[in-house]
Scaffold this motif. Structure first.
Motif, PDB file in Angstrom:
ATOM      1  N   UNK A  93       0.651  -1.446  -0.268  1.00  0.00           N
ATOM      2  CA  UNK A  93       0.392  -0.133   0.468  1.00  0.00           C
ATOM      3  C   UNK A  93       1.106   0.773  -0.200  1.00  0.00           C
ATOM      4  N   UNK A  94       0.220   2.175  -0.762  1.00  0.00           N
ATOM      5  CA  UNK A  94       1.385   3.450  -0.657  1.00  0.00           C
ATOM      6  C   UNK A  94       1.365   4.268   0.830  1.00  0.00           C
ATOM      7  N   UNK A  95       2.261   4.710   1.144  1.00  0.00           N
ATOM      8  CA  UNK A  95       2.865   5.203   2.303  1.00  0.00           C
ATOM      9  C   UNK A  95       4.228   5.936   2.588  1.00  0.00           C
ATOM     10  N   UNK A  96       4.375   6.630   3.290  1.00  0.00           N
ATOM     11  CA  UNK A  96       5.639   7.137   3.746  1.00  0.00           C
ATOM     12  C   UNK A  96       6.217   6.824   5.219  1.00  0.00           C
ATOM     13  N   UNK A  97       6.873   6.490   5.108  1.00  0.00           N
ATOM     14  CA  UNK A  97       7.846   5.471   6.591  1.00  0.00           C
ATOM     15  C   UNK A  97       7.806   6.622   7.658  1.00  0.00           C
ATOM     16  N   UNK A  98       6.231   5.602   9.016  1.00  0.00           N
ATOM     17  CA  UNK A  98       5.857   6.179  10.228  1.00  0.00           C
ATOM     18  C   UNK A  98       5.769   7.677  10.287  1.00  0.00           C
ATOM     19  N   UNK A  99       5.277   7.947   8.885  1.00  0.00           N
ATOM     20  CA  UNK A  99       4.316   9.518   9.066  1.00  0.00           C
ATOM     21  C   UNK A  99       3.877  10.012  10.842  1.00  0.00           C
TER      22      UNK A  99
END
Length: 270
Positions: A93-99
């Motif tokens: 899934x699309x994400x930015x690490x630990x935002x």
């Protein structure tokens, strides 16, 4: 530093023969600037083990640690592993690490040791372009908003926490400015964002759905990296979302990630 472009404006690959462990301090600074400008930096055929990766990670900045590693794996590394028993993998899934962190990651550095015969690519999306390709009116609207990011997924056991409620949630601007480039980027992701705080639930859901579709379906702002053993990929979480393709079951995929602490997200005054 010599490199080739993955796409004209997003992602670069360093020249063959580059060894990260041999970089000077000036070249490490250039590497971070390159990631800030192009989002992704790929480096092939690295002579590096787990201890060497942790050592190099400290040259990039302060690191996020994983207190639950086995004794043979430095606490600076997060293990990325999938095999025959895996039903899902980290990074889907699309994400930015630990935002969800109050001070979320800047660079991530993933080094792959074992890759499947085919598949297992990582997809990346450019949040500079995601923001810049929206209408001027939408850009102005988004600059006024903030999103609540909540901890989810495998970060629970990586942190050593017992309950999700023990992990922090944070409110960040929907649009953030990169400190090294001064450019603005979209900063909401389906992996961690719960809602837009200034909007009603229905308004928030509708706006986020539109933005997530914009990221997922705008193929012109994306690129795809094919892994090989001893490949290292850096990506800048301030301006990049990624999606790990889990299309290789039951093959084995094993890598190690270093995560560099960034800064509290902000939107610069114009």
């Amino acid at each position: 530093m010599k490199y080739t472009h993955i796409t004209p404006s997003f992602g670069v690959e360093l020249a063959a023969g580059t060894q990260l462990a041999a970089l000077t301090d000036r070249e490490v600074t250039a590497l971070k600037q390159l990631a800030a400008e192009h989002g992704i930096v790929v480096v092939r055929d690295q002579k590096m083990d787990k201890q060497g990766q942790a050592k190099f990670g400290h040259r990039l900045g302060s690191l996020m640690n994983s207190p639950v590693n086995r004794p043979d794996t430095p606490e600076e590394l997060i293990v990325i592993r999938a095999g025959p028993k895996s039903k899902a993998v980290a990074g889907q899934g699309w994400h930015s690490d630990v935002s969800s962190e109050a001070v979320p990651p800047g660079l991530s550095m993933l080094r792959m040791e074992v890759v499947p015969p085919s598949g297992g690519d990582t997809l990346f999306a450019d949040m500079y372009q995601a923001f810049e390709t929206l209408s001027p009116f939408m850009q102005t609207f988004l600059k006024q908003l903030h999103a609540r990011h909540e901890p989810r997924g495998h970060y629970l056991y990586l942190s050593g926490a017992k309950k999700l409620e023990e992990l922090p949630s944070s409110v960040h601007p929907v649009v953030r400015t990169h400190p090294l480039t001064g450019r603005n980027a979209l900063y909401v992701n389906a992996g961690f964002v719960e809602n837009i705080v200034e909007l009603s639930q229905r308004e928030s859901q509708a706006l986020l759905a539109m933005l997530y579709d914009h990221v997922a379906y705008s193929v012109s702002i994306q690129c795809r990296v094919q892994w090989a053993p001893n490949t290292v990929v850096f990506w800048d979480n301030r301006i990049v979302q990624h999606h790990a393709a889990f299309d290789y079951h039951p093959a084995v995929r094993l890598g190690f990630r270093v995560t560099v602490v960034g800064e509290a997200p902000y939107l610069a005054d114009e």
